[in-house]
Design a protein around this motif. Structure first.
Motif, short mmCIF file in Angstrom:
data_model
loop_
_atom_site.label_atom_id
_atom_site.label_comp_id
_atom_site.label_asym_id
_atom_site.label_seq_id
_atom_site.Cartn_x
_atom_site.Cartn_y
_atom_site.Cartn_z
N GLY A 148 0.78 -1.23 0.00
CA GLY A 148 0.00 0.00 0.00
C GLY A 148 0.81 1.27 0.00
N GLN A 149 2.15 1.18 -0.02
CA GLN A 149 2.96 2.40 0.04
C GLN A 149 2.82 3.24 -1.23
OE1 GLN A 149 7.06 1.72 1.69
NE2 GLN A 149 6.36 -0.39 1.85
N THR A 150 2.75 2.57 -2.39
CA THR A 150 2.56 3.29 -3.66
C THR A 150 1.22 4.01 -3.66
OG1 THR A 150 3.91 1.65 -4.82
CG2 THR A 150 2.48 3.05 -6.16
N PHE A 151 0.18 3.32 -3.23
CA PHE A 151 -1.15 3.92 -3.14
C PHE A 151 -1.14 5.12 -2.21
CE2 PHE A 151 -5.24 4.27 -0.93
CZ PHE A 151 -6.13 4.36 -2.00
N PHE A 152 -0.51 4.99 -1.05
CA PHE A 152 -0.45 6.09 -0.08
C PHE A 152 0.24 7.31 -0.69
CE2 PHE A 152 1.56 8.34 3.50
CZ PHE A 152 0.43 8.60 4.27
N LYS A 153 1.31 7.08 -1.41
CA LYS A 153 2.02 8.19 -2.03
C LYS A 153 1.15 8.89 -3.07
CE LYS A 153 4.65 7.62 -5.53
NZ LYS A 153 5.70 7.09 -6.42
N GLN A 154 0.45 8.08 -3.91
CA GLN A 154 -0.32 8.65 -5.00
C GLN A 154 -1.63 9.27 -4.55
OE1 GLN A 154 -0.64 5.26 -7.60
NE2 GLN A 154 1.29 5.70 -8.63
N ARG A 155 -2.26 8.67 -3.54
CA ARG A 155 -3.61 9.11 -3.15
C ARG A 155 -3.64 10.01 -1.91
NH1 ARG A 155 -4.31 7.69 -7.51
NH2 ARG A 155 -5.72 6.12 -8.36
N ILE A 156 -2.57 10.00 -1.13
CA ILE A 156 -2.53 10.83 0.08
C ILE A 156 -1.43 11.89 -0.02
CG2 ILE A 156 -2.35 10.85 2.58
CD1 ILE A 156 -4.77 9.32 1.56
N LEU A 213 -8.92 -2.16 -0.47
CA LEU A 213 -7.71 -2.99 -0.34
C LEU A 213 -7.15 -3.42 -1.69
CD1 LEU A 213 -5.66 -4.44 1.47
CD2 LEU A 213 -7.26 -6.38 1.58
N PRO A 214 -7.96 -3.93 -2.63
CA PRO A 214 -7.41 -4.23 -3.97
C PRO A 214 -6.82 -3.00 -4.65
CG PRO A 214 -9.55 -5.26 -3.70
CD PRO A 214 -9.36 -4.37 -2.50
N MET A 215 -7.48 -1.85 -4.49
CA MET A 215 -6.98 -0.63 -5.12
C MET A 215 -5.65 -0.20 -4.53
SD MET A 215 -8.83 3.10 -5.50
CE MET A 215 -10.37 2.33 -6.00
N ALA A 216 -5.45 -0.50 -3.26
CA ALA A 216 -4.23 -0.08 -2.57
C ALA A 216 -3.08 -1.06 -2.74
CB ALA A 216 -4.51 0.12 -1.09
N THR A 217 -3.35 -2.27 -3.23
CA THR A 217 -2.31 -3.31 -3.27
C THR A 217 -2.16 -3.93 -4.66
OG1 THR A 217 -3.94 -4.95 -2.50
CG2 THR A 217 -2.60 -3.85 -0.82
N TRP A 218 -3.14 -4.72 -5.06
CA TRP A 218 -2.99 -5.47 -6.32
C TRP A 218 -3.03 -4.57 -7.54
CZ3 TRP A 218 -1.16 -10.20 -6.54
CH2 TRP A 218 -1.21 -10.88 -7.76
N PHE A 219 -3.87 -3.55 -7.52
CA PHE A 219 -3.98 -2.63 -8.65
C PHE A 219 -2.64 -1.94 -8.95
CE2 PHE A 219 -6.15 1.62 -10.02
CZ PHE A 219 -5.79 1.40 -11.34
#
Length: 312
Positions: A148-156, A213-219
């Protein structure tokens, strides 16, 4: 600014061969959008009824979230519907916004990628330039995606940085900033509606576990694999239109968990970008039957591509 090499269909195919690829279906693209949401809905329902299926559902839903991004990409080329208004409305609200992107911001960016593919002006060139990387480097990237680190960077972090006009380390800033800044409010609104709908049917937890969760990890993970496979380590890509991108042969499980909606036929898409995605397998076979087709870069699967991209 030098544009990417181009090839005319007339230089490769007879008029009779090219006719099927010029026809546009009034409903095929819309059916694919319905299919994508149908798969997401069925995977959610199965996981709600049988929680043991949650890990499998996370992978299936994350891949279909990539599928929504791919269908947004089709909309950017006007391929979802013969009606431009319907094409843009479906592409934006049903494909782009739910996964945090914007068709309006994406279209000019993506068309610039096609115009300058693998040239210095290509806005996507930074995605392929670092490769090959070491196996350890790729592992670190994959871990950031799946945790989820990539998601956190992009979305937060990135939205906050845009508000502060700061820079986020490692961001593909031209694209990320444009997309996030123009989609964040709509993204939050649509996802709030989805969360409310699931709560009303007694499955409020499913929004967090089977959508977010899928959006934050597998996507992010499969998006990275897609980016690597399409342009990384393709020799001669800046000089030969037939080598501007890579096509990757995908097995059934790779289509289910990595590459939905024929996204693996990327060389054909760069050659003839207005051909809808559902016609790309046929276009692949026809192009490979031509003398020029032997110049195309075709990988036997995603694992060989990842090995090539980590040969350093």
């Amino acid at each position: 600014m030098p544009a990417a090499p181009r090839v005319s269909p007339a230089a490769v195919f007879t008029p009779e061969e090219w006719v099927p690829f010029q026809r546009r279906s009034p409903f095929a693209g819309l059916l694919l959008v319905a299919h994508c949401w149908g798969v997401i809905g069925l995977a959610m329902a199965a996981a709600v009824m049988w929680p043991v299926l949650i890990p499998l559902a996370v992978m299936i839903i994350g891949t279909r979230q990539l599928g929504l991004a791919i269908l947004m990409h089709e909309a950017a080329h006007g391929a979802l519907s013969q009606s431009l208004k319907l094409n843009d409305a479906v592409g934006h609200w049903l494909c782009a916004v739910p996964v945090g992107t914007s068709l309006t911001a994406y279209r000019p960016y993506h068309l610039a990628h096609h115009r300058f593919a693998q040239q210095s002006e290509d806005p996507d060139k930074g995605l392929s330039d670092p490769f090959p990387v070491s196996p350890a480097s790729l592992r670190r990237k994959v871990i950031r995606d799946l945790t989820g680190q990539t998601f956190f960077k992009q979305r937060i972090l990135l939205p906050l940085a845009i508000l502060r006009r700061a820079r986020v380390e490692g961001a593909n800033h031209a694209y990320d900033a444009a997309v996030v800044s123009r989609s964040i409010i709509a993204f939050l609104a649509v996802n709030a509606a989805l969360a409310t709908g699931l709560a009303l049917v007694g499955a409020g937890w499913a929004f967090w576990v089977l959508w977010l969760l899928p959006m934050a990890t597998w996507f992010p993970f499969v998006t990275r694999i897609r980016n690597i496979a399409e342009h990384a380590c393709v020799e001669g890509s800046a000089d030969d239109a037939f080598r501007a991108a890579r096509t990757t042969r995908a097995s059934w499980w790779e289509r289910a968990f990595i590459a939905p909606y024929w996204v693996n036929f990327h060389a054909e898409h760069h050659l003839f970008m207005h051909v809808p995605c559902w016609k790309l397998p046929r276009l692949h076979r026809l192009t490979r039957s031509k003398p020029e087709g032997v110049r195309m870069v075709v990988a036997p699967g995603y694992l060989p591509v990842l090995k090539l991209a980590t040969r350093g």
